[in-house]
Enzyme design. Structure first.
Site, PDB file in Angstrom:
ATOM      1  N   LYS A   1       0.165  10.280  14.627  1.00  0.00           N
ATOM      2  CA  LYS A   1       1.582   9.973  14.379  1.00  0.00           C
ATOM      3  C   LYS A   1       2.460  10.983  15.115  1.00  0.00           C
ATOM      4  CE  LYS A   1       4.552   9.065  10.303  1.00  0.00           C
ATOM      5  NZ  LYS A   1       4.529   8.901   8.828  1.00  0.00           N
TER       6      LYS A   1
ATOM      7  N   SER B   1       6.417   4.689   6.944  1.00  0.00           N
ATOM      8  CA  SER B   1       6.840   5.109   8.261  1.00  0.00           C
ATOM      9  C   SER B   1       5.705   5.190   9.284  1.00  0.00           C
ATOM     10  CB  SER B   1       7.522   6.472   8.167  1.00  0.00           C
ATOM     11  OG  SER B   1       6.625   7.464   7.713  1.00  0.00           O
TER      12      SER B   1
ATOM     13  N   SER C   1       4.083   6.230   2.994  1.00  0.00           N
ATOM     14  CA  SER C   1       4.113   5.943   4.433  1.00  0.00           C
ATOM     15  C   SER C   1       2.769   5.720   5.108  1.00  0.00           C
ATOM     16  CB  SER C   1       4.827   7.067   5.168  1.00  0.00           C
ATOM     17  OG  SER C   1       6.200   6.824   5.143  1.00  0.00           O
TER      18      SER C   1
END
Ligand code: GLN
Length: 469
Positions: free
Chosen positions: A71, A146, A170
């Site tokens: 990420k 996210s 997330s």
């Protein structure tokens, strides 16, 4: 989706890590979902060559040759990291996150950086400065957030393993909406060193993959004490081993009110799952979590308070983008932050600054911390009568891009996942089939803090029950 076992079989059949990395790099280049924001061609091939050389010298490690995406809020020395924000565009971290360096040490090859919501603020990947990500199951829909790029990258088979971060859901919510397994470990299980902080008392790094076994393997590799993060536990990582538990006699708690808040297809799948588990000998126990309904409100006070404080450091001087032509320092801060942060980040900074400000601190932040204690006590009471909790990860399947335009309806996407962060529990989302349009549905499992091994063992058993759903 591919798995770590596929990679191991390819190596056993004589393929090299460099070949495997080259193929994954090609898949990333061909991706149409916008899951990958940077492809690390050279770095990946260098890492793969190191692994090939070590294997040629006779030493094998558990993640040899496994291509991974990380990420965009995880530091990796040598590449740009921006947390999907304009304010950090062009920033190159001077060090690598502990979780990432442990993956690399175990043989994994980082082929790229995954898209995400800006600073991990969001549930749809629509707040990213890199643009939205399409759900691989339906490109008009969001992948969740996210960690939307991490989930889409695994679901579309670019990589078998990706790293995300989870502050309020997330990892688990995008895993559910894309049909993969996503784990938020116990708070303190994996070092947060090198994770760009959102809510420091809530954040955890975790894996997204296609199976519980791969999830457990990745967790074991990353878990364990780190001198660079004082909140990271000394507990041994072999606590995270997972062999499928015996469902007979396993006490699985569920909260009947959760079903009411879900779309019919989600309700239906969970009902079928509970039935199948009961048929396999599990004992289903009805549980009440009386303070859970305050979790979203509590979270948006604590998380924004911590975020506003963590984001203070992005001032245009120390990191990233600096506004041009300012006449004094206050102007430089104001302009850099106004230009650099997106709308959701600004909203959170303002909310968080408000709840922490003199005169409001007691009414909001302190009160929220008291409610957090009540939520923790609810779980302690619940786990006296069950071994783990089972429920929905998300109230609905993936929604359409642009569908949730007001912040509150977006915040409510996380009603079921947030409490685990407030209480520090290990929690996981497991695919349990799809709705009539083929959109994935996830089940949410939660266990007491530090029972990551119990969580994974139960998940492995449940995974077998819904194989082929
Ligand atoms: N969607 C939640 C939020 O917007 C959770 C985000 C996260 O876990 N990073 O805050």
């Amino acid at each position: 989706m591919s798995s770590i076992r596929d990679i191991q079989e390819a190596l056993a059949a004589g393929r090299s890590c460099c070949e495997i990395a080259t193929q994954a790099l090609k898949r990333a280049q061909a991706d149409t979902t916008n899951a990958v924001v940077r492809i690390h061609q050279q770095l990946a091939l260098e890492q793969a060559a190191v692994v090939d050389a070590r294997r040629a010298a006779g030493e094998q490690r558990p993640l040899d040759g496994v291509p991974v995406l990380i990420k965009d809020n995880l530091c990796l020395q040598g590449v740009e990291v921006s947390a999907a924000s304009r304010i950090l565009a062009g920033w190159h971290p001077p060090y690598t996150a502990t979780a990432v360096s442990r993956l690399i040490d175990a043989g994994a090859v980082v082929i790229g950086t995954a898209n995400m919501d800006e600073f991990a603020f969001g549930s749809s990947n629509e707040t990213s400065a890199h643009g939205p990500v399409a759900n691989p199951h339906d490109p008009t829909r969001i992948p969740g957030g996210s960690s939307g790029g991490s989930a889409a990258g695994v679901a579309s088979g670019i990589v078998p393993l990706a790293l995300g971060s989870d502050t309020g859901g997330s990892i688990r919510q995008p895993a559910a909406l894309c049909g993969c397994v996503g784990l938020k470990p116990s708070y303190g299980r994996i070092s947060r060193y090198g994770l760009i902080a959102f809510g420091s008392s809530l954040d955890q790094i975790g894996p997204l993959s296609s199976s519980v076994a791969d999830t457990a393997l990745a967790l074991q590799v990353m878990a364990g004490a780190d001198a660079n993060d004082a909140t990271c536990s000394q507990r041994p990582s072999n606590e995270c081993l997972a062999s499928a538990a015996d469902l007979a006699g396993l006490r699985i708690g569920w909260v009947p009110e959760h079903d009411r808040d879900c779309a019919p297809a989600v309700q239906q799948r969970l009902h079928e799952l509970r039935q199948a588990l009961a048929e396999n000998g599990a004992e289903l126990v009805e549980i009440s979590l009386p303070h859970e309904r305050f979790a979203v409100a509590t979270y948006y006070i604590i998380a924004t308070g911590e975020a506003s404080s963590n984001l203070n450091r992005f001032d245009g001087v120390h990191y990233g983008q600096r506004a041009e032509g300012c006449s004094n320092l206050a102007e430089l801060y104001r302009q850099s932050r106004s230009q650099g942060f997106g709308a959701e980040a600004k909203r959170r900074i303002m909310l968080g600054t408000y709840v922490l400000s003199a005169g409001y601190y007691d009414a909001y932040y302190k009160r929220a911390m008291q409610v957090r204690s009540l939520i923790i006590e609810d779980f302690q009471r619940a786990f006296a009568s069950c071994d783990l909790l089972l429920g929905p990860t998300s109230p609905s399947v993936a929604f359409r891009r642009g569908e949730k335009s007001d912040p509150l309806s977006m915040y409510l996407s996380d009603v079921f996942t947030i409490a685990a962060n407030l209480a520090g529990l290990p929690a996981l989302s497991l695919p349990i089939g799809s709705d009539e349009q083929g959109l994935p549905i996830g089940a949410h499992l939660q266990a007491p803090q530090w029972q990551d091994g119990r969580l994974l063992s139960a998940a492995a058993a449940i995974e077998k029950v819904c194989q082929g759903w």
